[in-house]
Design a protein around this motif. Structure first.
Motif, PDB file in Angstrom:
ATOM      1  N   GLU A 264     -10.646   4.612  -4.252  1.00 51.74           N
ATOM      2  CA  GLU A 264      -9.761   5.893  -4.744  1.00 51.74           C
ATOM      3  C   GLU A 264      -8.573   5.857  -3.713  1.00 51.74           C
ATOM      4  OE1 GLU A 264     -11.669   9.519  -5.381  1.00 51.74           O
ATOM      5  OE2 GLU A 264      -9.673  10.572  -6.091  1.00 51.74           O
ATOM      6  N   THR A 265      -7.433   6.051  -4.065  1.00 51.55           N
ATOM      7  CA  THR A 265      -6.560   6.427  -2.985  1.00 51.55           C
ATOM      8  C   THR A 265      -5.462   7.447  -3.682  1.00 51.55           C
ATOM      9  OG1 THR A 265      -4.824   5.663  -1.785  1.00 51.55           O
ATOM     10  CG2 THR A 265      -4.924   4.462  -3.818  1.00 51.55           C
ATOM     11  N   ASP A 266      -4.897   8.451  -2.855  1.00 49.27           N
ATOM     12  CA  ASP A 266      -3.868   9.240  -3.308  1.00 49.27           C
ATOM     13  C   ASP A 266      -2.379   8.592  -2.856  1.00 49.27           C
ATOM     14  OD1 ASP A 266      -4.105  10.153  -0.626  1.00 49.27           O
ATOM     15  OD2 ASP A 266      -4.418  11.944  -1.205  1.00 49.27           O
ATOM     16  N   SER A 267      -2.533   7.386  -2.361  1.00 43.66           N
ATOM     17  CA  SER A 267      -1.375   6.925  -1.899  1.00 43.66           C
ATOM     18  C   SER A 267      -0.191   6.566  -2.686  1.00 43.66           C
ATOM     19  CB  SER A 267      -1.569   5.278  -1.078  1.00 43.66           C
ATOM     20  OG  SER A 267      -0.569   4.684  -1.121  1.00 43.66           O
ATOM     21  N   GLN A 268       0.913   6.920  -2.521  1.00 38.73           N
ATOM     22  CA  GLN A 268       1.966   6.387  -3.560  1.00 38.73           C
ATOM     23  C   GLN A 268       2.728   5.189  -3.492  1.00 38.73           C
ATOM     24  OE1 GLN A 268       2.157   8.739  -6.389  1.00 38.73           O
ATOM     25  NE2 GLN A 268       0.514   9.323  -5.447  1.00 38.73           N
ATOM     26  N   ASP A 269       2.006   4.339  -2.634  1.00 37.83           N
ATOM     27  CA  ASP A 269       2.690   3.192  -2.260  1.00 37.83           C
ATOM     28  C   ASP A 269       3.301   2.228  -3.548  1.00 37.83           C
ATOM     29  OD1 ASP A 269       2.697   3.809   0.655  1.00 37.83           O
ATOM     30  OD2 ASP A 269       1.059   2.526   0.968  1.00 37.83           O
ATOM     31  N   LEU A 270       2.283   2.166  -4.328  1.00 36.17           N
ATOM     32  CA  LEU A 270       2.307   1.336  -5.433  1.00 36.17           C
ATOM     33  C   LEU A 270       3.789   1.753  -6.228  1.00 36.17           C
ATOM     34  CD1 LEU A 270       1.631  -0.986  -7.275  1.00 36.17           C
ATOM     35  CD2 LEU A 270       0.118   0.524  -8.692  1.00 36.17           C
ATOM     36  N   SER A 271       3.705   3.167  -6.573  1.00 35.57           N
ATOM     37  CA  SER A 271       4.934   3.519  -7.391  1.00 35.57           C
ATOM     38  C   SER A 271       6.246   3.311  -6.534  1.00 35.57           C
ATOM     39  CB  SER A 271       4.750   4.729  -7.965  1.00 35.57           C
ATOM     40  OG  SER A 271       4.390   5.602  -7.102  1.00 35.57           O
ATOM     41  N   ARG A 272       6.044   3.788  -5.196  1.00 38.73           N
ATOM     42  CA  ARG A 272       7.282   3.577  -4.355  1.00 38.73           C
ATOM     43  C   ARG A 272       7.887   2.064  -4.259  1.00 38.73           C
ATOM     44  NH1 ARG A 272       5.426   7.773  -1.014  1.00 38.73           N
ATOM     45  NH2 ARG A 272       4.020   6.400   0.220  1.00 38.73           N
ATOM     46  N   LEU A 273       6.762   1.080  -4.113  1.00 44.74           N
ATOM     47  CA  LEU A 273       7.273  -0.184  -4.291  1.00 44.74           C
ATOM     48  C   LEU A 273       7.925  -0.754  -5.543  1.00 44.74           C
ATOM     49  CD1 LEU A 273       4.285  -2.206  -2.476  1.00 44.74           C
ATOM     50  CD2 LEU A 273       6.934  -2.350  -1.782  1.00 44.74           C
TER      51      LEU A 273
END
Ligand SMILES: NC(=O)c1ccc[n+]([C@@H]2O[C@H](COP(=O)([O-])OP(=O)(O)OC[C@H]3O[C@@H](n4cnc5c(N)ncnc54)[C@H](OP(=O)(O)O)[C@@H]3O)[C@@H](O)[C@H]2O)c1
Length: 285
Positions: A259-268
């Motif tokens: 699980e992650t709440d990182s938004q790196d995927l949608s930012r990339l």
């Protein structure tokens, strides 16, 4: 001179990355697809991409496979137990070939997770650091397809079995992760970067509810103790070692490691990750 090289290009993720590069307007003559079996990539050759033979386990094949590469996507291999040596061989060949940046598909929270698949990814990240080559590490979470690929079984049984406790999974589709890899390859960046990649998280109750709602068939979630889940997997035909391994992956989910709440995927990628319901609909065809 080829600019982009994608390894594992005959695989599901690598194939999507090659297509993504072409869709972004990268000329086919600037894309090299490295595969173990060129016959498996005839469709890519037809699109004008150079298909080269390269095997992570045969280092002698790698200099020719990587020659002229500026940006390399190293798709992690699919043979657990061999991957540190395999990835090390690719990194060494990339250094020797003068590759300017390596993008590597790692695992979510590679440096802290207890996931049994993580040690080889962590070791590869360390090899990348030691190589001195600029690198972009894509710490990919689970593929949504790990679940949508089992839809038939879920519907047949009327239930989803597992040992994830209350754990949630920040899964995203292969297409989402491929789009992130394309962005990492094509976007100019200095130095090293590490991205924690995952989509909107879901619990297994939510997975069952989504499948039920979309198919109109009731599917429930049943959480089992790890040993019972491993036994159920053996009853379904897995050998003891594989059953134990799959159950251990669920234990990792139970610990919150997927699980992650990182938004790196949608930012990339510049867009939201694919919603679970959309992935379920797509899997139903
Ligand atoms: N995040 C997740 O949920 C998840 C799930 C499964 C796997 N993974 C990891 O992500 C990677 C990509 O996923 P995927 O869905 O594209 O897997 P995939 O469809 O199994 O593709 C794996 C690719 O790696 C290539 N490969 C394996 N060993 C190799 C070697 N010794 N030398 C050269 N190429 C080799 C395969 O070549 P062949 O076509 O010749 O076999 C294939 O092209 C996997 O390999 C695995 O490390 C992640």
């Amino acid at each position: 001179m080829s600019r982009y090289t994608v390894t594992g290009a005959s695989g599901q993720l690598g194939r999507l990355v090659v297509s993504g590069l072409l869709q972004q307007g990268v000329p086919a003559e600037d894309v090299v697809a490295v595969v173990r079996s060129p016959a498996k990539a005839a469709d890519l050759a037809e699109r004008g991409v150079a298909v080269r033979q390269g095997d992570y386990s045969r280092p002698e094949t790698l200099p020719a496979a990587l020659a002229g590469t500026q940006r390399l996507l190293l798709v992690s291999g699919s043979e657990p137990g061999q991957r540190i040596a395999q990835h090390g061989a690719v990194i060494e060949a990339a250094r020797a070939a003068g590759v300017e940046r390596i993008v590597y598909t790692s695992i979510l929270h590679a440096d802290t997770t207890g996931n049994p698949l993580a040690p080889e990814h962590k070791a590869t990240e360390e090899l990348l650091e030691q190589s001195g080559l600029p690198s972009t590490v894509l710490r990919n979470g689970w593929y949504t397809e790990n679940y949508t690929g089992q839809l038939g079984q879920y519907l047949e049984r009327g239930e989803i079995l597992g040992a994830t406790g209350g754990g949630r999974v920040s899964a995203a589709t292969r297409a989402d992760y491929a789009a992130a890899a394309v962005a990492a390859l094509t976007t100019g960046s200095d130095g090293d970067a590490v991205y924690e990649l995952g989509g909107t998280s879901f619990s297994f109750e939510e997975l069952a509810a989504t499948v039920s709602e979309i198919t109109g068939q009731t599917v429930t979630w049943r959480d089992l103790p790890v040993a019972e889940y491993a036994a159920a997997l053996q009853d379904a035909g897995l050998d003891a070692a594989s059953a134990g391994f799959v159950a251990a992956l669920d234990e990792s989910i139970a610990r919150g490691e997927l699980e992650t709440d990182s938004q790196d995927l949608s930012r990339l990628t510049g867009r939201p990750s694919t919603p679970l319901a959309e992935a379920v609909r797509a899997a139903l065809g």
